[in-house]
Motif scaffolding. Structure first.
Motif, PDB file in Angstrom:
ATOM      1  N   PHE A 141    -100.689  44.088  -3.183  1.00 47.15           N
ATOM      2  CA  PHE A 141    -100.066  45.232  -2.412  1.00 47.15           C
ATOM      3  C   PHE A 141     -98.771  45.052  -2.231  1.00 47.15           C
ATOM      4  O   PHE A 141     -98.296  44.038  -2.054  1.00 47.15           O
ATOM      5  CB  PHE A 141    -101.029  45.509  -1.247  1.00 47.15           C
ATOM      6  N   HIS A 142     -98.232  45.921  -1.195  1.00 51.67           N
ATOM      7  CA  HIS A 142     -96.817  45.844  -0.732  1.00 51.67           C
ATOM      8  C   HIS A 142     -96.569  45.130   0.566  1.00 51.67           C
ATOM      9  O   HIS A 142     -96.879  45.897   1.571  1.00 51.67           O
ATOM     10  CB  HIS A 142     -96.013  47.147  -0.837  1.00 51.67           C
ATOM     11  N   ALA A 143     -96.355  43.859   0.558  1.00 52.41           N
ATOM     12  CA  ALA A 143     -96.504  42.971   1.869  1.00 52.41           C
ATOM     13  C   ALA A 143     -94.812  42.706   2.369  1.00 52.41           C
ATOM     14  O   ALA A 143     -94.356  42.537   1.407  1.00 52.41           O
ATOM     15  CB  ALA A 143     -96.957  41.692   1.296  1.00 52.41           C
ATOM     16  N   TYR A 144     -94.892  43.212   3.695  1.00 46.73           N
ATOM     17  CA  TYR A 144     -93.670  42.962   4.456  1.00 46.73           C
ATOM     18  C   TYR A 144     -93.730  41.954   5.549  1.00 46.73           C
ATOM     19  O   TYR A 144     -94.788  42.303   6.347  1.00 46.73           O
ATOM     20  CB  TYR A 144     -93.051  44.272   4.906  1.00 46.73           C
ATOM     21  N   MET A 145     -93.050  40.906   5.808  1.00 47.65           N
ATOM     22  CA  MET A 145     -93.119  39.889   6.738  1.00 47.65           C
ATOM     23  C   MET A 145     -92.082  40.402   7.547  1.00 47.65           C
ATOM     24  O   MET A 145     -90.906  40.352   7.465  1.00 47.65           O
ATOM     25  CB  MET A 145     -93.011  38.824   6.337  1.00 47.65           C
ATOM     26  N   PHE A 146     -92.232  40.723   9.000  1.00 44.46           N
ATOM     27  CA  PHE A 146     -91.411  41.099  10.087  1.00 44.46           C
ATOM     28  C   PHE A 146     -91.175  39.705  10.779  1.00 44.46           C
ATOM     29  O   PHE A 146     -92.197  39.240  11.573  1.00 44.46           O
ATOM     30  CB  PHE A 146     -92.024  41.851  10.864  1.00 44.46           C
ATOM     31  N   ARG A 147     -89.925  39.119  10.943  1.00 41.37           N
ATOM     32  CA  ARG A 147     -89.749  37.823  11.682  1.00 41.37           C
ATOM     33  C   ARG A 147     -88.625  38.327  12.748  1.00 41.37           C
ATOM     34  O   ARG A 147     -87.432  37.818  12.762  1.00 41.37           O
ATOM     35  CB  ARG A 147     -88.855  37.178  10.712  1.00 41.37           C
ATOM     36  N   PRO A 148     -89.002  38.919  13.984  1.00 45.34           N
ATOM     37  CA  PRO A 148     -88.326  39.227  14.751  1.00 45.34           C
ATOM     38  C   PRO A 148     -88.023  37.965  15.831  1.00 45.34           C
ATOM     39  O   PRO A 148     -88.720  36.693  15.864  1.00 45.34           O
ATOM     40  CB  PRO A 148     -89.120  40.232  15.647  1.00 45.34           C
ATOM     41  N   GLY A 149     -86.883  37.932  16.503  1.00 44.64           N
ATOM     42  CA  GLY A 149     -86.550  36.836  17.469  1.00 44.64           C
ATOM     43  C   GLY A 149     -87.143  37.544  18.620  1.00 44.64           C
ATOM     44  O   GLY A 149     -88.406  37.498  19.171  1.00 44.64           O
ATOM     45  N   TYR A 150     -86.218  37.647  19.655  1.00 42.36           N
ATOM     46  CA  TYR A 150     -86.527  38.538  21.101  1.00 42.36           C
ATOM     47  C   TYR A 150     -86.782  39.716  20.954  1.00 42.36           C
ATOM     48  O   TYR A 150     -86.319  40.554  20.451  1.00 42.36           O
ATOM     49  CB  TYR A 150     -85.263  38.148  22.076  1.00 42.36           C
ATOM     50  N   ILE A 151     -88.118  40.180  21.479  1.00 40.06           N
ATOM     51  CA  ILE A 151     -88.521  41.471  21.345  1.00 40.06           C
ATOM     52  C   ILE A 151     -88.382  42.155  22.891  1.00 40.06           C
ATOM     53  O   ILE A 151     -89.144  41.498  23.797  1.00 40.06           O
ATOM     54  CB  ILE A 151     -89.879  41.605  20.780  1.00 40.06           C
ATOM     55  N   GLN A 152     -87.659  43.217  22.931  1.00 38.28           N
ATOM     56  CA  GLN A 152     -87.605  43.886  24.089  1.00 38.28           C
ATOM     57  C   GLN A 152     -88.769  44.759  24.236  1.00 38.28           C
ATOM     58  O   GLN A 152     -88.868  45.911  23.573  1.00 38.28           O
ATOM     59  CB  GLN A 152     -86.396  44.530  24.480  1.00 38.28           C
ATOM     60  N   PRO A 153     -89.778  44.595  25.250  1.00 37.80           N
ATOM     61  CA  PRO A 153     -90.846  45.849  25.473  1.00 37.80           C
ATOM     62  C   PRO A 153     -90.068  47.124  26.171  1.00 37.80           C
ATOM     63  O   PRO A 153     -89.555  47.126  26.991  1.00 37.80           O
ATOM     64  CB  PRO A 153     -91.728  45.109  26.434  1.00 37.80           C
ATOM     65  N   LEU A 154     -90.644  48.260  25.288  1.00 33.96           N
ATOM     66  CA  LEU A 154     -90.031  49.598  25.835  1.00 33.96           C
ATOM     67  C   LEU A 154     -91.469  50.323  26.132  1.00 33.96           C
ATOM     68  O   LEU A 154     -92.382  50.239  25.402  1.00 33.96           O
ATOM     69  CB  LEU A 154     -89.151  50.128  24.848  1.00 33.96           C
ATOM     70  N   HIS A 155     -91.020  51.582  26.866  1.00 34.32           N
ATOM     71  CA  HIS A 155     -92.043  52.481  27.220  1.00 34.32           C
ATOM     72  C   HIS A 155     -93.413  52.216  27.617  1.00 34.32           C
ATOM     73  O   HIS A 155     -94.561  52.504  27.232  1.00 34.32           O
ATOM     74  CB  HIS A 155     -92.342  53.562  25.693  1.00 34.32           C
ATOM     75  N   GLY A 156     -93.429  51.179  28.636  1.00 31.94           N
ATOM     76  CA  GLY A 156     -94.574  50.590  29.353  1.00 31.94           C
ATOM     77  C   GLY A 156     -95.308  49.684  28.516  1.00 31.94           C
ATOM     78  O   GLY A 156     -96.314  49.186  29.067  1.00 31.94           O
ATOM     79  N   ALA A 157     -94.772  49.214  27.174  1.00 31.97           N
ATOM     80  CA  ALA A 157     -95.626  47.937  26.361  1.00 31.97           C
ATOM     81  C   ALA A 157     -95.405  46.807  27.236  1.00 31.97           C
ATOM     82  O   ALA A 157     -94.583  46.406  27.768  1.00 31.97           O
ATOM     83  CB  ALA A 157     -94.790  47.832  25.094  1.00 31.97           C
ATOM     84  N   THR A 158     -96.705  46.187  27.494  1.00 34.21           N
ATOM     85  CA  THR A 158     -96.802  44.950  28.151  1.00 34.21           C
ATOM     86  C   THR A 158     -97.558  43.965  27.433  1.00 34.21           C
ATOM     87  O   THR A 158     -98.303  44.025  26.854  1.00 34.21           O
ATOM     88  CB  THR A 158     -97.320  45.097  29.607  1.00 34.21           C
ATOM     89  N   SER A 159     -97.279  42.565  27.589  1.00 37.88           N
ATOM     90  CA  SER A 159     -97.854  41.517  27.147  1.00 37.88           C
ATOM     91  C   SER A 159     -99.096  41.264  27.811  1.00 37.88           C
ATOM     92  O   SER A 159     -99.155  41.523  29.209  1.00 37.88           O
ATOM     93  CB  SER A 159     -96.895  40.213  26.983  1.00 37.88           C
ATOM     94  N   ARG A 160    -100.333  40.897  27.342  1.00 34.38           N
ATOM     95  CA  ARG A 160    -101.636  40.401  27.581  1.00 34.38           C
ATOM     96  C   ARG A 160    -101.428  38.992  28.451  1.00 34.38           C
ATOM     97  O   ARG A 160    -102.403  38.773  28.983  1.00 34.38           O
ATOM     98  CB  ARG A 160    -102.778  40.689  26.731  1.00 34.38           C
ATOM     99  N   THR A 161    -100.464  38.253  28.147  1.00 34.55           N
ATOM    100  CA  THR A 161    -100.253  37.124  28.333  1.00 34.55           C
ATOM    101  C   THR A 161     -99.381  36.752  29.775  1.00 34.55           C
ATOM    102  O   THR A 161     -98.397  37.223  29.871  1.00 34.55           O
ATOM    103  CB  THR A 161     -99.968  36.064  27.397  1.00 34.55           C
ATOM    104  N   ARG A 162    -100.050  36.575  30.678  1.00 32.37           N
ATOM    105  CA  ARG A 162     -99.475  36.616  31.987  1.00 32.37           C
ATOM    106  C   ARG A 162     -98.002  35.897  32.156  1.00 32.37           C
ATOM    107  O   ARG A 162     -96.990  36.489  32.687  1.00 32.37           O
ATOM    108  CB  ARG A 162    -100.374  35.793  33.356  1.00 32.37           C
TER     109      ARG A 162
END
Length: 223
Positions: A141-162
């Motif tokens: 299939f068409h596979a794409y690997m996303f390799r971000p560095g720092y990711i800024q959460p927006l619009h209320g997105a929050t990590s589940r890890t404290r």
């Protein structure tokens, strides 16, 4: 476009889900989760599933999928290699292998900057991510690997890890500065979602390993 989403309850998955629900090109989103997300939307269908090493019972749910966005993952901190590999590699490949045979299907995987494609470096997490990427790229299939560095959460997105939640609270005010000083190493949850939708509509074109600059460019072009 019919999207299959893994990791919808995590910080990245929350951002990707938001962009899918806002995008007119997306007709439906099937989110495979362990627990309900706690909200409803006309496009969204939740599938509660326990065993993430075996998705054979969900073949009917996967049948009409055009794109799979795999955003599920954990930190390697305090994890053995076996435990980290089980979640990072085994879960991902189990999902990929359960997809219908469709060469036009797109699979995007959230990896990370520093991933070791040689699978031979000293960093455990980078080796495991590298093996995961390599095996996905070899699939039909068409596979794409996303390799971000720092990711800024927006619009209320929050990590589940404290610890991550506290980290983002502590450094979020620095994001405008990071974007100016190290623009090649920062992105946002919004841009990740928009870039995934962009590659899903590209029919396999473009680079298949994407860093933050490519992610941000694709997101901007899709606005």
């Amino acid at each position: 476009m019919n999207v299959l989403l893994f990791g919808a309850s995590g910080m990245i998955g929350q951002g990707v889900l938001r962009e899918c629900l806002l995008d007119d090109r997306v007709e439906s989103v099937v989110a495979v989760v362990r627990k309900p997300l706690g909200f409803t939307h006309p496009k969204l269908r939740e599938v509660v599933h326990e065993d993430f090493t075996d998705f054979s019972s969900l073949a009917g749910e996967f049948k009409a999928v055009d794109a799979c966005f795999f955003c599920l993952g954990i930190s390697s901190a305090r994890k053995s290699e076996e435990e980290y590999r089980r979640i990072t590699y085994d879960y991902t490949l189990a999902a990929a292998r359960a997809l219908p045979s469709n060469p036009s299907l797109t699979f995007t995987y959230v990896s990370g900057e520093g991933t070791d494609s040689t699978e031979s470096g000293r960093s455990m997490w980078a080796r495991v991510k590298g093996r995961t990427e390599n095996d996905l790229l070899a699939m039909p299939f068409h596979a794409y690997m996303f390799r971000p560095g720092y990711i800024q959460p927006l619009h209320g997105a929050t990590s589940r890890t404290r610890a991550y939640r506290l980290l983002y609270v502590g450094v979020s005010w620095l994001y405008p500065l990071l974007r100016r000083v190290i623009p090649k190493h920062v992105t946002t949850t919004e841009n990740l979602g928009r870039a995934m939708l962009a590659v899903a509509g590209a029919g396999g074109a473009g680079e298949h390993i994407l860093y933050s600059p490519e992610i941000n460019r694709l997101a901007a072009e899709g606005r």
